[in-house]
Write a protein that holds these residues in place. Structure first.
Motif, PDB file in Angstrom:
ATOM      1  N   ASN A  57       6.845  -4.457  11.776  1.00 20.90           N
ATOM      2  CA  ASN A  57       5.850  -3.493  10.885  1.00 20.90           C
ATOM      3  C   ASN A  57       5.157  -4.750  10.027  1.00 20.90           C
ATOM      4  O   ASN A  57       4.519  -4.215   9.014  1.00 20.90           O
ATOM      5  N   VAL A  58       4.760  -5.697  10.496  1.00 19.65           N
ATOM      6  CA  VAL A  58       3.683  -6.483   9.865  1.00 19.65           C
ATOM      7  C   VAL A  58       2.508  -6.215  10.622  1.00 19.65           C
ATOM      8  O   VAL A  58       2.401  -6.103  11.828  1.00 19.65           O
ATOM      9  N   GLU A  59       1.557  -5.961   9.799  1.00 24.03           N
ATOM     10  CA  GLU A  59       0.004  -5.435  10.237  1.00 24.03           C
ATOM     11  C   GLU A  59      -0.523  -6.702  10.521  1.00 24.03           C
ATOM     12  O   GLU A  59      -0.467  -7.850   9.972  1.00 24.03           O
ATOM     13  N   ARG A  60      -1.709  -6.468  11.490  1.00 25.20           N
ATOM     14  CA  ARG A  60      -2.585  -7.747  11.876  1.00 25.20           C
ATOM     15  C   ARG A  60      -2.992  -8.229  10.633  1.00 25.20           C
ATOM     16  O   ARG A  60      -3.003  -9.500  10.511  1.00 25.20           O
ATOM     17  N   GLU A  61      -3.818  -7.447   9.966  1.00 22.99           N
ATOM     18  CA  GLU A  61      -4.242  -8.082   8.476  1.00 22.99           C
ATOM     19  C   GLU A  61      -3.440  -7.333   7.490  1.00 22.99           C
ATOM     20  O   GLU A  61      -3.572  -6.171   7.050  1.00 22.99           O
ATOM     21  N   HIS A  62      -2.191  -8.035   6.966  1.00 18.55           N
ATOM     22  CA  HIS A  62      -1.267  -7.465   6.115  1.00 18.55           C
ATOM     23  C   HIS A  62      -1.448  -7.441   4.583  1.00 18.55           C
ATOM     24  O   HIS A  62      -1.265  -6.575   4.114  1.00 18.55           O
ATOM     25  N   GLY A  63      -2.107  -8.823   4.446  1.00 19.15           N
ATOM     26  CA  GLY A  63      -2.738  -8.833   2.996  1.00 19.15           C
ATOM     27  C   GLY A  63      -3.303 -10.017   2.638  1.00 19.15           C
ATOM     28  O   GLY A  63      -3.339 -11.067   3.279  1.00 19.15           O
ATOM     29  N   LEU A  64      -3.278 -10.288   1.315  1.00 19.39           N
ATOM     30  CA  LEU A  64      -3.980 -11.551   0.829  1.00 19.39           C
ATOM     31  C   LEU A  64      -3.218 -11.762  -0.608  1.00 19.39           C
ATOM     32  O   LEU A  64      -2.998 -11.130  -1.347  1.00 19.39           O
ATOM     33  N   ILE A  65      -3.196 -13.156  -0.384  1.00 20.96           N
ATOM     34  CA  ILE A  65      -2.394 -13.796  -1.839  1.00 20.96           C
ATOM     35  C   ILE A  65      -3.623 -14.719  -2.337  1.00 20.96           C
ATOM     36  O   ILE A  65      -4.033 -15.678  -1.763  1.00 20.96           O
ATOM     37  N   GLU A  66      -3.784 -14.562  -3.500  1.00 15.82           N
ATOM     38  CA  GLU A  66      -4.759 -15.073  -4.367  1.00 15.82           C
ATOM     39  C   GLU A  66      -4.346 -15.949  -5.636  1.00 15.82           C
ATOM     40  O   GLU A  66      -3.390 -15.431  -6.124  1.00 15.82           O
ATOM     41  N   ASN A  67      -4.555 -17.037  -5.364  1.00 18.60           N
ATOM     42  CA  ASN A  67      -4.183 -18.279  -6.415  1.00 18.60           C
ATOM     43  C   ASN A  67      -5.429 -18.569  -7.381  1.00 18.60           C
ATOM     44  O   ASN A  67      -6.240 -19.386  -6.901  1.00 18.60           O
ATOM     45  N   ASP A  68      -5.640 -18.253  -8.570  1.00 21.66           N
ATOM     46  CA  ASP A  68      -6.789 -18.467  -9.367  1.00 21.66           C
ATOM     47  C   ASP A  68      -6.430 -19.901  -9.859  1.00 21.66           C
ATOM     48  O   ASP A  68      -7.786 -20.537 -10.415  1.00 21.66           O
ATOM     49  N   GLY A  69      -5.546 -20.638  -9.672  1.00 23.31           N
ATOM     50  CA  GLY A  69      -5.423 -22.021 -10.185  1.00 23.31           C
ATOM     51  C   GLY A  69      -5.219 -22.031 -11.586  1.00 23.31           C
ATOM     52  O   GLY A  69      -5.167 -23.402 -11.917  1.00 23.31           O
ATOM     53  N   LYS A  70      -4.966 -21.019 -12.435  1.00 22.15           N
ATOM     54  CA  LYS A  70      -4.791 -20.874 -13.710  1.00 22.15           C
ATOM     55  C   LYS A  70      -3.393 -20.439 -14.058  1.00 22.15           C
ATOM     56  O   LYS A  70      -3.219 -19.884 -15.203  1.00 22.15           O
ATOM     57  N   GLY A  71      -2.578 -20.383 -13.026  1.00 16.62           N
ATOM     58  CA  GLY A  71      -1.034 -19.900 -13.313  1.00 16.62           C
ATOM     59  C   GLY A  71      -1.167 -18.105 -12.808  1.00 16.62           C
ATOM     60  O   GLY A  71      -0.057 -17.652 -13.024  1.00 16.62           O
ATOM     61  N   ASN A  72      -2.082 -17.706 -12.202  1.00 16.49           N
ATOM     62  CA  ASN A  72      -2.080 -16.238 -11.853  1.00 16.49           C
ATOM     63  C   ASN A  72      -2.145 -16.117 -10.300  1.00 16.49           C
ATOM     64  O   ASN A  72      -2.974 -16.767  -9.632  1.00 16.49           O
ATOM     65  N   ILE A  73      -1.127 -15.713 -10.006  1.00 21.74           N
ATOM     66  CA  ILE A  73      -0.996 -15.404  -8.434  1.00 21.74           C
ATOM     67  C   ILE A  73      -0.957 -13.884  -8.109  1.00 21.74           C
ATOM     68  O   ILE A  73       0.071 -13.124  -8.650  1.00 21.74           O
ATOM     69  N   VAL A  74      -1.570 -13.474  -7.128  1.00 22.76           N
ATOM     70  CA  VAL A  74      -1.699 -12.073  -6.851  1.00 22.76           C
ATOM     71  C   VAL A  74      -1.622 -11.597  -5.552  1.00 22.76           C
ATOM     72  O   VAL A  74      -2.315 -12.010  -4.782  1.00 22.76           O
ATOM     73  N   PHE A  75      -0.692 -10.638  -5.024  1.00 19.12           N
ATOM     74  CA  PHE A  75      -0.817 -10.121  -3.775  1.00 19.12           C
ATOM     75  C   PHE A  75      -1.456  -8.958  -3.640  1.00 19.12           C
ATOM     76  O   PHE A  75      -1.216  -8.106  -4.342  1.00 19.12           O
ATOM     77  N   HIS A  76      -2.301  -8.975  -2.577  1.00 15.88           N
ATOM     78  CA  HIS A  76      -3.277  -7.577  -2.284  1.00 15.88           C
ATOM     79  C   HIS A  76      -2.881  -7.211  -0.989  1.00 15.88           C
ATOM     80  O   HIS A  76      -3.198  -7.669  -0.180  1.00 15.88           O
ATOM     81  N   PRO A  77      -1.838  -5.978  -0.929  1.00 14.11           N
ATOM     82  CA  PRO A  77      -1.600  -5.722   0.310  1.00 14.11           C
ATOM     83  C   PRO A  77      -2.841  -4.599   1.112  1.00 14.11           C
ATOM     84  O   PRO A  77      -3.564  -4.287   0.331  1.00 14.11           O
ATOM     85  N   MET A  78      -2.950  -4.772   2.371  1.00 14.41           N
ATOM     86  CA  MET A  78      -3.681  -3.863   3.127  1.00 14.41           C
ATOM     87  C   MET A  78      -3.230  -2.491   3.165  1.00 14.41           C
ATOM     88  O   MET A  78      -2.185  -2.396   2.952  1.00 14.41           O
ATOM     89  N   PRO A  79      -3.980  -1.406   3.292  1.00 12.73           N
ATOM     90  CA  PRO A  79      -3.707  -0.305   3.692  1.00 12.73           C
ATOM     91  C   PRO A  79      -2.555  -0.345   4.627  1.00 12.73           C
ATOM     92  O   PRO A  79      -2.709  -1.031   5.672  1.00 12.73           O
ATOM     93  N   ARG A  80      -1.423   0.655   4.220  1.00 12.51           N
ATOM     94  CA  ARG A  80      -0.314   0.833   5.351  1.00 12.51           C
ATOM     95  C   ARG A  80       0.609  -0.616   5.862  1.00 12.51           C
ATOM     96  O   ARG A  80       1.373  -0.529   6.551  1.00 12.51           O
ATOM     97  N   ALA A  81       0.252  -1.798   4.876  1.00 16.02           N
ATOM     98  CA  ALA A  81       1.159  -2.861   5.045  1.00 16.02           C
ATOM     99  C   ALA A  81       2.498  -2.564   4.133  1.00 16.02           C
ATOM    100  O   ALA A  81       2.348  -2.490   3.059  1.00 16.02           O
ATOM    101  N   GLN A  82       3.408  -2.542   5.014  1.00 11.70           N
ATOM    102  CA  GLN A  82       4.691  -2.261   4.216  1.00 11.70           C
ATOM    103  C   GLN A  82       5.025  -3.704   3.636  1.00 11.70           C
ATOM    104  O   GLN A  82       5.400  -4.398   4.347  1.00 11.70           O
ATOM    105  N   THR A  83       5.229  -3.667   2.351  1.00  7.91           N
ATOM    106  CA  THR A  83       5.501  -4.691   1.610  1.00  7.91           C
ATOM    107  C   THR A  83       6.181  -4.442   0.458  1.00  7.91           C
ATOM    108  O   THR A  83       6.210  -3.622  -0.146  1.00  7.91           O
TER     109      THR A  83
END
Length: 142
Positions: A57-83
Motif C-alpha cells: 500500500n505504498v503509492e508510487r508518489e506517496h508524499g513529501l517531507i519538507e524541512n524548512d531548516g528552522k526546526g519545522n518538518i512537515v509531511f505532505h501525503p499524496m491523495p490515497r497515500a495510506q500514512t
C-alpha cells in the motif's frame, strides 16, 4: 563520515527504520536536509523518490517531507497515500516532531530523529527539574 561532515550529519534530522526483527531495525537512515523536500514513494515513480519504499500500500508518489531548516518538518501525503503518524491516519499536511512514528502503507515503519531538538530538550532546565522530581517519587520508599 569524518570531521565536520560527521558532526553535520549527526545533527541533521532523519528517519530511521523500525522493524520487529532487531537485526533489521535501525539499519536504514534517511536524512532530511535543511531547506529541502524529500519525496517518498516507489522506485517506479514518475520522479525518482529520495526515500524509496517497497511495502504494501505504498503509492508510487506517496508524499513529501519538507524541512524548512528552522526546526519545522512537515509531511505532505499524496491523495490515497495510506500514512499513519503516531497511530493516527493523516490525509493532509502534518507537522512532525522528534520521536514521531510514521507508517507508510502497511509495513514501512520509521521514527523521526531530530538530534538538535533532542539535545535542547534534554538540556532544558524546566524539563530536568520536572523529570527529576517525578523520578524521585517513583523510587521513594515509605
Amino acid at each position: 563520515l569524518k570531521g565536520a561532515r560527521a558532526i553535520e550529519a549527526s545533527s541533521m534530522p532523519h528517519l530511521v527504520n523500525l522493524n520487529e526483527d532487531a537485526h533489521k531495525s535501525e539499519s536504514m537512515l534517511c536524512f532530511l536536509p535543511a531547506g529541502g523536500k524529500s519525496r517518498v514513494g516507489k522506485a517506479d515513480a514518475r520522479l525518482m523518490p529520495d526515500i524509496i519504499l517497497t511495502g504494501v500500500n505504498v503509492e508510487r508518489e506517496h508524499g513529501l517531507i519538507e524541512n524548512d531548516g528552522k526546526g519545522n518538518i512537515v509531511f505532505h501525503p499524496m491523495p490515497r497515500a495510506q500514512t499513519h503518524i503516531n497511530g493516527r491516519e493523516v490525509a493532509g499536511p502534518t507537522a512532525l516532531h522528534h520521536g514521531d512514528r510514521l507508517i507508510f502503507g502497511v509495513n514501512d515503519v520509521f521514527r523521526l530523529s531530530y538530534p538538535e531538538v533532542r539535545i535542547s530538550l534534554s538540556l532544558s532546565p524546566s524539563l530536568a527539574s520536572s523529570s527529576s522530581s517525578s523520578s524521585s517519587s517513583l523510587f521513594a520508599f515509605n
